[in-house]
Design a protein around this motif. Sequence first.
Motif, short mmCIF file in Angstrom:
data_model
loop_
_atom_site.label_atom_id
_atom_site.label_comp_id
_atom_site.label_asym_id
_atom_site.label_seq_id
_atom_site.Cartn_x
_atom_site.Cartn_y
_atom_site.Cartn_z
N ALA A 213 0.84 -1.20 0.00
CA ALA A 213 0.00 0.00 0.00
C ALA A 213 0.87 1.25 0.00
O ALA A 213 0.59 2.22 -0.72
CB ALA A 213 -0.94 0.00 1.19
N TRP A 214 1.92 1.27 0.82
CA TRP A 214 2.81 2.43 0.85
C TRP A 214 3.52 2.60 -0.50
O TRP A 214 3.53 3.69 -1.06
CB TRP A 214 3.85 2.30 1.97
N ASN A 215 4.10 1.53 -1.01
CA ASN A 215 4.89 1.63 -2.23
C ASN A 215 4.06 1.94 -3.47
O ASN A 215 4.53 2.63 -4.37
CB ASN A 215 5.70 0.34 -2.44
N CYS A 216 2.84 1.44 -3.52
CA CYS A 216 2.01 1.65 -4.71
C CYS A 216 1.12 2.88 -4.65
O CYS A 216 0.78 3.44 -5.69
CB CYS A 216 1.14 0.42 -4.96
N VAL A 217 0.73 3.29 -3.43
CA VAL A 217 -0.27 4.35 -3.33
C VAL A 217 0.16 5.49 -2.41
O VAL A 217 0.31 6.63 -2.85
CB VAL A 217 -1.63 3.78 -2.83
N HIS A 218 0.32 5.21 -1.12
CA HIS A 218 0.46 6.27 -0.12
C HIS A 218 1.65 7.21 -0.36
O HIS A 218 1.51 8.42 -0.20
CB HIS A 218 0.55 5.68 1.29
N ARG A 219 2.80 6.69 -0.73
CA ARG A 219 3.95 7.59 -0.92
C ARG A 219 3.72 8.55 -2.09
O ARG A 219 4.19 9.67 -2.07
CB ARG A 219 5.24 6.80 -1.09
N HIS A 220 2.97 8.10 -3.09
CA HIS A 220 2.67 8.98 -4.22
C HIS A 220 1.62 10.03 -3.85
O HIS A 220 1.60 11.12 -4.42
CB HIS A 220 2.22 8.16 -5.43
N ALA A 221 0.75 9.68 -2.90
CA ALA A 221 -0.28 10.62 -2.44
C ALA A 221 0.31 11.79 -1.68
O ALA A 221 -0.34 12.81 -1.52
CB ALA A 221 -1.30 9.88 -1.57
N ARG A 222 1.53 11.64 -1.22
CA ARG A 222 2.20 12.70 -0.45
C ARG A 222 3.25 13.43 -1.28
O ARG A 222 4.05 14.18 -0.74
CB ARG A 222 2.85 12.10 0.79
N GLY A 223 3.28 13.17 -2.56
CA GLY A 223 4.30 13.77 -3.41
C GLY A 223 3.70 14.48 -4.60
O GLY A 223 2.51 14.81 -4.63
N PRO A 224 4.52 14.68 -5.63
CA PRO A 224 4.06 15.43 -6.81
C PRO A 224 2.97 14.73 -7.62
O PRO A 224 2.32 15.35 -8.44
CB PRO A 224 5.33 15.61 -7.64
N LEU A 225 2.75 13.43 -7.36
CA LEU A 225 1.70 12.70 -8.10
C LEU A 225 0.35 12.73 -7.39
O LEU A 225 -0.59 12.09 -7.85
CB LEU A 225 2.13 11.24 -8.30
N ALA A 226 0.23 13.44 -6.28
CA ALA A 226 -0.99 13.42 -5.47
C ALA A 226 -2.25 13.68 -6.28
O ALA A 226 -3.28 13.04 -6.06
CB ALA A 226 -0.88 14.44 -4.33
#
Length: 185
Positions: free
Chosen positions: A84-97
């Motif tokens: 979940a972190w690697n596929c979704v959550h980390r991107h939700a907190r970055g430029p891909l949000a």
Amino acid sequence: MSEVVWTPTPEVVERARVTRLMRKLGVDDYAELVRRSQDEPEWFWPAAIEDMGLEFSRPWDRLYDDGNGIEWTTWFCGGRVSIAWNCVHRHARGPLADVDAAVFQGEDGARYAYTYAELSDRVTRLAEALAGLGVGRATGSRSTCRCRRRRPSRRTPARTSAPCRCPSSRASPLRPSRSASRTAR
């Protein structure tokens, strides 16, 4: 069957991630990469993990353990990784949000799209709903739910710092919200 169904164009090969990895590792031939990955897994896998940007929440102690036979090999022993972190959550907190992460187009023309931020929220809400049903492992936390409608027990962990998302206080984590419903462009 020896018929080749598809062969990538030189442009596709040039843009391929495996081509990038091969260059980084100084390998000129795909067959050589495969051979070395099999013969030298300690060389290949850390480089592949780094190239993919896969983040472990706890690093592995040993790359693999084949002590019970090669067919029962365990990989990345002692390590922890959250899909979940690697596929979704980390991107939700970055430029891909605000970039679409998941899109559904129904046969009737209905279209639902979730940005990484929206998908992260949905994934979190689903995990919390499953935890509320006792699915998953208990954390031992004894704090109370913020809305006080449910009290955690050993089957309902409340170890999250996110606000309460009890079914009584939020929409279902599985149903698209108004913000997720968009018409096809």
